[in-house]
Design an enzyme around this catalytic site. Structure first.
Site, PDB file in Angstrom:
ATOM      1  N   CYS A   2       3.705  -9.665  -8.114  1.00 32.00           N
ATOM      2  CA  CYS A   2       2.842 -10.324  -9.088  1.00 32.00           C
ATOM      3  C   CYS A   2       2.905 -11.829  -8.845  1.00 32.00           C
ATOM      4  CB  CYS A   2       3.318 -10.062 -10.513  1.00 32.00           C
ATOM      5  SG  CYS A   2       3.467  -8.314 -10.897  1.00 32.00           S
ATOM      6  N   ARG A  27      -1.489 -11.773  -4.685  1.00 32.73           N
ATOM      7  CA  ARG A  27      -0.221 -11.091  -4.975  1.00 32.73           C
ATOM      8  C   ARG A  27      -0.391  -9.910  -5.930  1.00 32.73           C
ATOM      9  NH1 ARG A  27       4.266 -14.101  -3.733  1.00 32.73           N
ATOM     10  NH2 ARG A  27       5.467 -12.960  -5.277  1.00 32.73           N
ATOM     11  N   TRP A  75       0.363  -6.874 -10.406  1.00 28.86           N
ATOM     12  CA  TRP A  75       0.226  -5.692  -9.539  1.00 28.86           C
ATOM     13  C   TRP A  75       1.154  -4.665 -10.169  1.00 28.86           C
ATOM     14  CZ3 TRP A  75      -2.894  -4.570  -5.485  1.00 28.86           C
ATOM     15  CH2 TRP A  75      -2.564  -3.492  -4.682  1.00 28.86           C
ATOM     16  N   ASN A  99       7.761 -11.195 -12.407  1.00 26.67           N
ATOM     17  CA  ASN A  99       7.451 -10.621 -11.099  1.00 26.67           C
ATOM     18  C   ASN A  99       8.699  -9.888 -10.636  1.00 26.67           C
ATOM     19  OD1 ASN A  99       6.657 -10.113  -8.433  1.00 26.67           O
ATOM     20  ND2 ASN A  99       7.301 -12.139  -7.752  1.00 26.67           N
ATOM     21  N   GLY A 100       8.553  -8.614 -10.227  1.00 24.14           N
ATOM     22  CA  GLY A 100       9.711  -7.876  -9.738  1.00 24.14           C
ATOM     23  C   GLY A 100       9.888  -6.587 -10.517  1.00 24.14           C
ATOM     24  N   GLU A 482       2.460   5.758  15.574  1.00 24.32           N
ATOM     25  CA  GLU A 482       2.249   4.542  14.788  1.00 24.32           C
ATOM     26  C   GLU A 482       2.410   3.302  15.669  1.00 24.32           C
ATOM     27  OE1 GLU A 482       0.808   3.790  12.325  1.00 24.32           O
ATOM     28  OE2 GLU A 482       1.560   1.892  11.607  1.00 24.32           O
ATOM     29  N   LYS A 486      -0.564   0.556  16.261  1.00 22.87           N
ATOM     30  CA  LYS A 486      -0.352  -0.850  15.882  1.00 22.87           C
ATOM     31  C   LYS A 486      -0.714  -1.762  17.046  1.00 22.87           C
ATOM     32  CE  LYS A 486      -0.247  -0.894  12.701  1.00 22.87           C
ATOM     33  NZ  LYS A 486      -0.370  -0.040  11.580  1.00 22.87           N
ATOM     34  N   GLU A 489      -4.680  -1.731  17.887  1.00 20.96           N
ATOM     35  CA  GLU A 489      -5.631  -2.306  16.930  1.00 20.96           C
ATOM     36  C   GLU A 489      -5.569  -3.828  16.848  1.00 20.96           C
ATOM     37  OE1 GLU A 489      -3.250  -1.149  12.787  1.00 20.96           O
ATOM     38  OE2 GLU A 489      -5.404  -1.409  12.706  1.00 20.96           O
ATOM     39  N   HIS A 505       2.582  17.846  31.834  1.00 21.81           N
ATOM     40  CA  HIS A 505       1.437  18.763  31.835  1.00 21.81           C
ATOM     41  C   HIS A 505       0.126  18.021  32.069  1.00 21.81           C
ATOM     42  CE1 HIS A 505       4.088  22.008  30.710  1.00 21.81           C
ATOM     43  NE2 HIS A 505       4.673  21.134  29.892  1.00 21.81           N
ATOM     44  N   LYS A 604     -10.208  -3.640   6.263  1.00 21.46           N
ATOM     45  CA  LYS A 604      -8.974  -3.203   5.597  1.00 21.46           C
ATOM     46  C   LYS A 604      -9.177  -1.866   4.897  1.00 21.46           C
ATOM     47  CE  LYS A 604      -4.748  -3.583   4.289  1.00 21.46           C
ATOM     48  NZ  LYS A 604      -3.797  -3.130   5.323  1.00 21.46           N
TER      49      LYS A 604
HETATM   50  O1  M6R Z   1      -6.293   2.629   2.959  1.00 21.36           O
HETATM   51  P1  M6R Z   1      -5.855   3.777   3.791  1.00 21.36           P
HETATM   52  O2  M6R Z   1      -4.388   3.900   3.892  1.00 21.36           O
HETATM   53  O3  M6R Z   1      -6.480   5.077   3.375  1.00 21.36           O
HETATM   54  O4  M6R Z   1      -6.395   3.458   5.247  1.00 21.36           O
HETATM   55  C1  M6R Z   1      -6.270   4.378   6.289  1.00 21.36           C
HETATM   56  C2  M6R Z   1      -6.520   3.712   7.613  1.00 21.36           C
HETATM   57  O5  M6R Z   1      -7.798   3.164   7.666  1.00 21.36           O
HETATM   58  C3  M6R Z   1      -5.484   2.610   7.895  1.00 21.36           C
HETATM   59  O6  M6R Z   1      -4.177   3.091   7.825  1.00 21.36           O
HETATM   60  C4  M6R Z   1      -5.724   2.011   9.296  1.00 21.36           C
HETATM   61  O7  M6R Z   1      -5.432   2.960  10.272  1.00 21.36           O
HETATM   62  C5  M6R Z   1      -4.860   0.746   9.459  1.00 21.36           C
HETATM   63  N1  M6R Z   1      -5.690  -0.353   9.828  1.00 21.36           N
HETATM   64  C6  M6R Z   1      -3.835   0.877  10.504  1.00 21.36           C
HETATM   65  O8  M6R Z   1      -3.067  -0.266  10.629  1.00 21.36           O
END
Ligand code: M6R
Length: 609
Positions: A2, A27, A75, A99-100, A482, A486, A489, A505, A604
């Site tokens: 927050c 925040r 939040w 906050n916390g 993952e 990362k 992207e 394979h 996002k």
């Molecule tokens: O908001 P969400 O967690 O549903 O989003 C899912 C994906 O779009 C999200 O995790 C995306 O793969 C990220 N940009 C990965 O870093």
């Protein structure tokens, strides 16, 4: 997470608070509120929703006018976003913003109830306000004494802005773990969760340290320790521009969010652990309900789906319940075989991902029960699910998800522990042991974050690669997925993750000296197997980065770089091993000069299919 602002001086307090809060809205933004001394009396205005909703409310109902007060943008952690749960909260003569998270708030609330106190909200914050007032009534006229007594009772992480009705020209502040600064102007003083909120008024500030208490007047600020001794503080001067300050001094939100992971884990798991045992009852999850489910489907996209992969390994191993993990866009169109007696878990940071939402609606239509694991409060997936566990990562700004993934897997662990216990596969002692281990993970993550030199060195060698391979087995394979996402992207370097045993394979034909391989080998049982695969790629010229546990001594020529993570329980390794993968991706992108926080073509929140 927050945002807090406080002001005492000659300006319009409402202007300063609203302006500061607008800079802290990143925040948290599910509700906002301010408390201002109007003619010596504390007046509060608060509203669910964005800051704009609070401003509109004051336009309708009257603006608070005064020169001292506190403000908050929220939040939600305890209690849904609502007018009632919005800060500031009051208790008798005390009004606070927070906050916390107060970990022992239930015990404190019971104590205060036994003293005849009543509560208006579901928040842990109101408990603190009441406790402050309780102690203040015992020593009227000395707020600092009451604050010290209260701080000695509180467990958890917190930063607080406080006003006492008896002290209309004074703002009090205190902190433990959650950040708070004290701004020092000419004839005015401020508090803020980060310096951005006050930069337009002053650049001079004190950094409040844990267990310090600040008393602010228009003439300056005094800071005390828990023994009521005044502390001489070093005056700092901010030289950040506003956007750098929002990032808390970090160059990108992504690296800031990577650093926020230990606190995010604590904040997410603490309210779901009672007496050392997982307790998801507040989320509608009880042992009786868990026993009804025979099969589980996890449905999600991208990083959230990878968190589901970790969940699959953990749930199947511990609870012996079959788990199927689906990409939401596949699930919704493949006529999935789910129905009554099945549980469908939807994982989503934003809670608005179109495919995940549609998949959840389909699962409900088919008669399955749905459980959402969501970060954004009040989002569509959160609202429509049968059961809901909020993760408490705070707002994640960088497109590349890091801290949200971390808390998603933390929740998967808690869920798996509780399910395994409910199904009678593990006993209470084992459940307690696992829960204690989970509580230790923030410290382990901190340890990995303390030294970034090797990940920077590795990144410098990766920037010329056109393509990379991530390999692992079992949980390490889930993690490689993952790591690979990362990197691609944000650095725009192509990469794939592969089950290490599957290389022979077909995929091993791609290996040349131009194809670096990142091998994750944290699982004791599978370590030798993965090392055999590492030797195979090494023999074909690949540059190898090996991520393994401390104490593993691979032959010198097995890998070009060995990143050792703290030796911890196999099951919980993903929470620690993901950190170097995030850092390698981050530094590679930085060195390549890409737009780390807003990579090309990505958004996002993916609200269209
Ligand atoms: O908001 P969400 O967690 O549903 O989003 C899912 C994906 O779009 C999200 O995790 C995306 O793969 C990220 N940009 C990965 O870093």
């Amino acid at each position: 997470m927050c945002g807090i602002v406080g002001y005492v001086g000659q300006r319009s307090c409402t202007d300063v608070l609203m302006d500061g809060l607008s800079r802290l809205e990143y925040r948290g933004y599910d509700s906002a509120g301010i408390a201002v001394f109007e003619n010596g009396i504390i007046k509060v205005a608060k509203s669910k929703g964005r800051l704009k909703d609070l401003a509109d409310k004051m336009d309708r109902e009257g603006r608070l006018e005064g020169h001292a007060g506190i403000g908050h943008t929220r939040w939600a952690t305890h209690g849904e976003p609502s007018d009632r749960n919005s800060h500031p909260h009051g208790g008798g003569s005390v009004t606070i913003v927070h906050n916390g998270i107060i970990e022992n708030y239930k015990r404190l609330k019971d104590f205060l109830l036994s003293k005849g106190r009543t509560f208006e909200s579901d928040t842990d914050t109101e408990v603190v306000a009441q406790l402050l007032d309780y102690y203040y009534q015992a020593t009227p006229g000395d707020p600092v004494k009451a604050i010290i007594k209260t701080m000695k009772e509180l467990e958890g992480s917190y930063a607080l802005g406080v006003v006492f009705a008896d002290f209309p020209d004074t703002v009090f502040a205190l902190r433990k773990e959650s950040p708070l600064i004290v701004g020092l102007g000419e004839g005015e003083s401020f508090i803020a969760s980060d310096v951005t909120a006050i930069l337009q008024y002053t650049r001079d500030y004190y950094l409040l340290e844990p267990n310090e208490i600040a008393v602010l007047s228009k003439d300056g600020a005094k800071v005390y320790d828990l023994h009521y001794q005044e502390i001489k503080k070093e005056r700092k001067t901010a030289d950040w521009d506003v956007s750098a300050a929002e990032k808390g001094g970090y160059p990108h939100f992504m690296i800031k969010e990577i650093h926020e992971q230990p606190v995010a884990v604590k904040t997410t798991i603490a309210p779901r652990i009672t007496d050392g045992m997982p307790d998801l009852s507040e989320c509608g999850i009880t042992p009786e309900r868990l026993r009804e489910f025979h099969a589980i489907n996890v449905v999600a996209c991208g990083t959230a789906m990878h968190a589901g992969m970790v969940g699959k390994y953990v749930i199947e191993k511990l609870a012996k319940v079959p788990v199927n993990v689906d990409i939401a866009s596949e699930f919704r169109y493949r006529e999935p075989l789910v129905g009554e007696g099945d549980l469908v878990i939807i994982i989503s940071q934003s809670g608005e991902t179109a495919d995940s939402l549609a998949a959840m609606r389909l699962a409900k239509e088919l008669g399955a029960k749905t459980l959402a694991i969501v970060n954004a409060k009040g989002s569509s997936i959160a609202r429509e699910a049968d059961m809901l566990i909020y993760t408490h990562a705070g707002p994640e700004i960088a497109v590349a998800s890091t801290k949200a993934y971390m808390v998603q897997i933390a929740v998967m662990y808690l869920f798996a522990f509780e399910l395994a216990l409910a199904k009678g596969v593990i006993d209470e002692a084992e459940c307690r042991r696992l829960t204690a281990l989970l509580q230790e993970t923030p410290a382990q993550i901190e340890q990995v974050l303390a030294d970034k030199e090797l990940t920077q060195k590795i990144a410098a060698e990766l920037i010329t690669a056109d393509s990379l391979l991530y390999i692992g087995r079992g949980l390490d394979y889930a993690l490689s997925m993952e790591g690979s996402l990362k990197l691609k992207e944000i650095s725009y370097i192509h990469s794939e993750s592969y089950a290490a045993g599957e290389l022979k394979h077909g995929t091993i034909s791609l290996i040349t000296e131009n194809m670096p391989v990142i091998a994750v080998a944290t699982q004791k049982r599978l370590y030798e197997k993965t090392i055999s695969n590492v030797k195979e790629v090494k023999a074909r010229g690949a540059k190898v980065v090996l991520i393994c546990r401390e104490g593993c001594c691979p032959d010198q020529d097995v890998a070009d770089h060995v990143f050792q993570i703290p030796n911890f329980d196999d099951l919980l390794m993903p929470m620690i091993a993901v950190v170097p993968l995030q850092l390698i991706a981050y530094y590679t992108a930085v060195l390549k000069g890409t737009d780390v926080d807003k990579p090309r073509n990505l958004a996002k929140s993916v609200t269209v299919e």
